[in-house]
Design an enzyme around this catalytic site. Structure first.
Site, PDB file in Angstrom:
ATOM      1  N   ASP A 114      67.928  14.963  79.130  1.00 43.71           N
ATOM      2  CA  ASP A 114      67.087  13.767  79.049  1.00 43.71           C
ATOM      3  C   ASP A 114      66.738  13.341  77.631  1.00 43.71           C
ATOM      4  O   ASP A 114      65.758  12.642  77.415  1.00 43.71           O
ATOM      5  CB  ASP A 114      65.789  14.036  79.813  1.00 43.71           C
ATOM      6  CG  ASP A 114      65.104  15.325  79.349  1.00 43.71           C
ATOM      7  OD1 ASP A 114      65.341  15.738  78.189  1.00 43.71           O
ATOM      8  OD2 ASP A 114      64.337  15.907  80.140  1.00 43.71           O
ATOM      9  N   GLU A 123      72.479  18.866  84.633  1.00 45.48           N
ATOM     10  CA  GLU A 123      71.049  18.838  84.979  1.00 45.48           C
ATOM     11  C   GLU A 123      70.694  17.456  85.536  1.00 45.48           C
ATOM     12  O   GLU A 123      69.654  16.863  85.235  1.00 45.48           O
ATOM     13  CB  GLU A 123      70.155  19.188  83.777  1.00 45.48           C
ATOM     14  CG  GLU A 123      68.745  19.631  84.152  1.00 45.48           C
ATOM     15  CD  GLU A 123      67.915  20.036  82.937  1.00 45.48           C
ATOM     16  OE1 GLU A 123      67.907  21.236  82.612  1.00 45.48           O
ATOM     17  OE2 GLU A 123      67.296  19.153  82.309  1.00 45.48           O
ATOM     18  N   HIS A 173      54.414  22.428  73.285  1.00 49.79           N
ATOM     19  CA  HIS A 173      54.891  21.452  72.286  1.00 49.79           C
ATOM     20  C   HIS A 173      55.013  20.052  72.846  1.00 49.79           C
ATOM     21  O   HIS A 173      55.255  19.107  72.096  1.00 49.79           O
ATOM     22  CB  HIS A 173      56.264  21.871  71.749  1.00 49.79           C
ATOM     23  CG  HIS A 173      57.374  21.711  72.748  1.00 49.79           C
ATOM     24  ND1 HIS A 173      58.128  20.570  72.830  1.00 49.79           N
ATOM     25  CD2 HIS A 173      57.827  22.521  73.724  1.00 49.79           C
ATOM     26  CE1 HIS A 173      59.018  20.713  73.808  1.00 49.79           C
ATOM     27  NE2 HIS A 173      58.849  21.871  74.364  1.00 49.79           N
ATOM     28  N   ARG A 206      54.803  16.305  74.005  1.00 48.57           N
ATOM     29  CA  ARG A 206      54.031  15.187  73.449  1.00 48.57           C
ATOM     30  C   ARG A 206      52.734  14.929  74.216  1.00 48.57           C
ATOM     31  O   ARG A 206      51.682  14.718  73.643  1.00 48.57           O
ATOM     32  CB  ARG A 206      54.885  13.912  73.520  1.00 48.57           C
ATOM     33  CG  ARG A 206      55.277  13.389  72.183  1.00 48.57           C
ATOM     34  CD  ARG A 206      56.083  12.106  72.305  1.00 48.57           C
ATOM     35  NE  ARG A 206      57.309  12.248  71.549  1.00 48.57           N
ATOM     36  CZ  ARG A 206      58.499  12.458  72.087  1.00 48.57           C
ATOM     37  NH1 ARG A 206      58.640  12.501  73.383  1.00 48.57           N
ATOM     38  NH2 ARG A 206      59.562  12.616  71.332  1.00 48.57           N
ATOM     39  N   HIS A 262      55.797  26.101  67.714  1.00 48.74           N
ATOM     40  CA  HIS A 262      56.807  25.054  67.540  1.00 48.74           C
ATOM     41  C   HIS A 262      56.621  24.389  66.167  1.00 48.74           C
ATOM     42  O   HIS A 262      55.485  24.206  65.723  1.00 48.74           O
ATOM     43  CB  HIS A 262      56.615  24.019  68.658  1.00 48.74           C
ATOM     44  CG  HIS A 262      57.756  23.072  68.837  1.00 48.74           C
ATOM     45  ND1 HIS A 262      57.869  21.915  68.110  1.00 48.74           N
ATOM     46  CD2 HIS A 262      58.840  23.105  69.652  1.00 48.74           C
ATOM     47  CE1 HIS A 262      58.974  21.271  68.481  1.00 48.74           C
ATOM     48  NE2 HIS A 262      59.584  21.978  69.411  1.00 48.74           N
TER      49      HIS A 262
HETATM   50  N1  UDP Z   1      63.080  28.966  72.966  1.00 50.57           N
HETATM   51  C1  UDP Z   1      63.582  29.678  71.864  1.00 50.57           C
HETATM   52  N2  UDP Z   1      62.701  30.107  70.895  1.00 50.57           N
HETATM   53  C2  UDP Z   1      61.366  29.864  70.961  1.00 50.57           C
HETATM   54  C3  UDP Z   1      60.865  29.126  72.075  1.00 50.57           C
HETATM   55  C4  UDP Z   1      61.757  28.690  73.053  1.00 50.57           C
HETATM   56  O1  UDP Z   1      64.789  29.908  71.759  1.00 50.57           O
HETATM   57  O2  UDP Z   1      60.620  30.274  70.054  1.00 50.57           O
HETATM   58  C5  UDP Z   1      64.043  28.501  73.997  1.00 50.57           C
HETATM   59  C6  UDP Z   1      63.693  28.866  75.424  1.00 50.57           C
HETATM   60  O3  UDP Z   1      64.306  30.067  75.812  1.00 50.57           O
HETATM   61  C7  UDP Z   1      64.229  27.683  76.254  1.00 50.57           C
HETATM   62  C8  UDP Z   1      64.253  26.538  75.259  1.00 50.57           C
HETATM   63  O4  UDP Z   1      64.048  27.088  73.958  1.00 50.57           O
HETATM   64  O5  UDP Z   1      65.557  27.902  76.692  1.00 50.57           O
HETATM   65  C9  UDP Z   1      63.144  25.576  75.612  1.00 50.57           C
HETATM   66  O6  UDP Z   1      63.077  24.628  74.665  1.00 50.57           O
HETATM   67  P1  UDP Z   1      61.849  23.654  74.547  1.00 50.57           P
HETATM   68  O7  UDP Z   1      60.635  24.312  75.091  1.00 50.57           O
HETATM   69  O8  UDP Z   1      61.871  23.198  73.140  1.00 50.57           O
HETATM   70  O9  UDP Z   1      62.282  22.392  75.405  1.00 50.57           O
HETATM   71  P2  UDP Z   1      62.155  21.990  76.930  1.00 50.57           P
HETATM   72  O10 UDP Z   1      62.754  23.070  77.757  1.00 50.57           O
HETATM   73  O11 UDP Z   1      60.703  21.746  77.223  1.00 50.57           O
HETATM   74  O12 UDP Z   1      62.956  20.733  77.000  1.00 50.57           O
END
Ligand code: UDP
Length: 384
Positions: A105, A127, A218, A220, A251
């Protein structure tokens, strides 16, 4: 071998467009599987999260063929979109792939899909069918995934619910495939085939015998006052429980860093650390006693690993995590989170239920299934 090398038995040329950490984590196993297949694979990194991606390329042993470096300080979403479209168009005109794969997304997914569509190149969406049902929440991700859903020819859905969502939006059943989410492939592969690195070893030393509450936030919609409330609730919880500690990879977003520094700095048993490399993060998740996070991907990972999770959101586009009994919504007020944390920590039945995890987001074979479908337009007869 470069990922764009042409093999003698080459049939299909697949371009993968991605630009953020979660996209690369989820597409890493798919790109690996494509590179092992008869396809020619071109990897286009838009560069939305350039610093976070370099170690991930090394981990998955894949490397971009194009680096679009689209980020500029202070640019609006529209400026980012315009830059992405212009640079992607040049690359697609040169590479002329047969298919473009996008994930999720992000602006990279949306503009990857639109640019390919405008060049009459079929788009595969990984996804697919994930929805919050609220057009502007999360913003702009919900609209991005809806729009990619209109642009795509092939929809690789993580769950049966995602398939039903696409059917309800009028997508033909023959274009939808439930494959599971390749984030589960990445998770199992990384847990089983990597060892904790120095950053994780340091965390283990600092944590000692305490139970780990792993925190990430993290998004928004959670920034500013809401995030500070969440962090204050966590601090009160830790202060009330001497057997527990918080590990919080902060983050890099300035508002998250500021909130963490203001609410949690120098507090006993609260460990604020830099964002972890993915393999260390997977080991940290495996060690965790409980997870508190607003991340989408971590809801899938915690569910697969059976880690009790409080989701720092009023609703989730991954209700399967809640239905599995592993995740609980923690709403968005301090009262809810403080109460939920204490209730959760005392709920032994919940911890027992979560043991072993749930395969609702996939069984670790999504990448091979997607690759087979992209190349041959059909499912694997059997996944070995
Ligand atoms: N993740 C990572 N290191 C960190 C925190 C998260 O590698 O310090 C990984 C986590 O395993 C997951 C992904 O980052 O697969 C999630 O990313 P994020 O939370 O940025 O995005 P979202 O999933 O909310 O789109």
């Amino acid at each position: 071998m470069s990922s764009s090398s042409i093999r003698p038995d080459c049939r299909t040329h697949v371009a993968v467009v991605l630009g953020t950490r979660p996209e690369l984590i989820k597409m890493g196993p798919v790109i690996q599987a494509l590179q092992k297949s008869a396809a020619r694979t071109t990897l286009i990194n838009t560069g939305q999260h350039s610093d976070l991606l370099t170690p991930l390329f090394d981990l998955f042993q894949i490397h971009p063929d194009h680096d679009l470096a689209v980020m500029q300080a202070g640019q609006s979403l529209n400026q980012l979109g315009a830059r992405l479209q212009e640079r992607l168009d040049t690359v697609l005109a040169t590479e002329q792939p047969d298919t473009v794969l996008v994930q999720g997304d992000t602006a990279s997914a949306l503009m990857g899909g639109l640019t390919a569509f405008n060049r009459h190149i079929p788009v595969g969406h990984v996804e697919a069918g994930l929805r919050s049902g609220i057009a502007d929440n999360p913003f702009p991700e919900e609209m991005n995934r809806r729009l990619v859903g209109r642009l795509a020819t092939w929809h690789y859905a993580s769950t049966e619910r995602n398939r039903q969502t696409l059917l309800a939006e009028g997508i033909d059943d023959s274009q939808i495939f439930v494959t599971g989410n390749p984030v589960i492939d990445a998770l199992f592969q990384t847990r089983d085939h990597t060892r904790p690195g120095p950053a994780m070893q340091q965390v283990r030393e600092r944590v000692g015998d305490h139970k780990i509450v792993l925190v990430t936030t993290h998004r928004r919609e959670n920034q500013s006052a809401t995030m500070r409330q969440h962090l204050r609730s966590l601090r009160q919880f830790v202060e009330s429980r001497p057997d527990i500690c918080v590990v919080f990879p902060v983050h890099p977003s300035p508002s998250v860093k500021d909130a963490a520094a203001a609410e949690l700095a120098d507090i006993d048993r609260i460990h604020l650390i830099d964002p972890m490399g993915y393999s260390d993060f997977v080991h940290l998740l495996s060690d965790a006693w409980m997870v508190v996070s607003d991340s989408g991907g971590i809801q899938e990972e915690a569910t697969a690993l059976g880690k009790p999770m409080l989701v720092l959101r009023a609703n989730t586009e991954r209700p399967e995590a809640v239905e599995s009994g592993i995740a609980r919504l923690a709403g968005d007020t301090q009262i809810d989170l403080t109460r939920l944390l204490s209730e959760a920590a005392a709920d032994e039945a919940w911890f027992a239920h979560c043991q072993g995890g749930s395969p609702v987001f996939g069984d670790g074979t999504a990448a091979r299934q997607i690759t087979e479908l992209v190349i041959h337009g059909r499912r694997l007869a059997a996944v070995a």
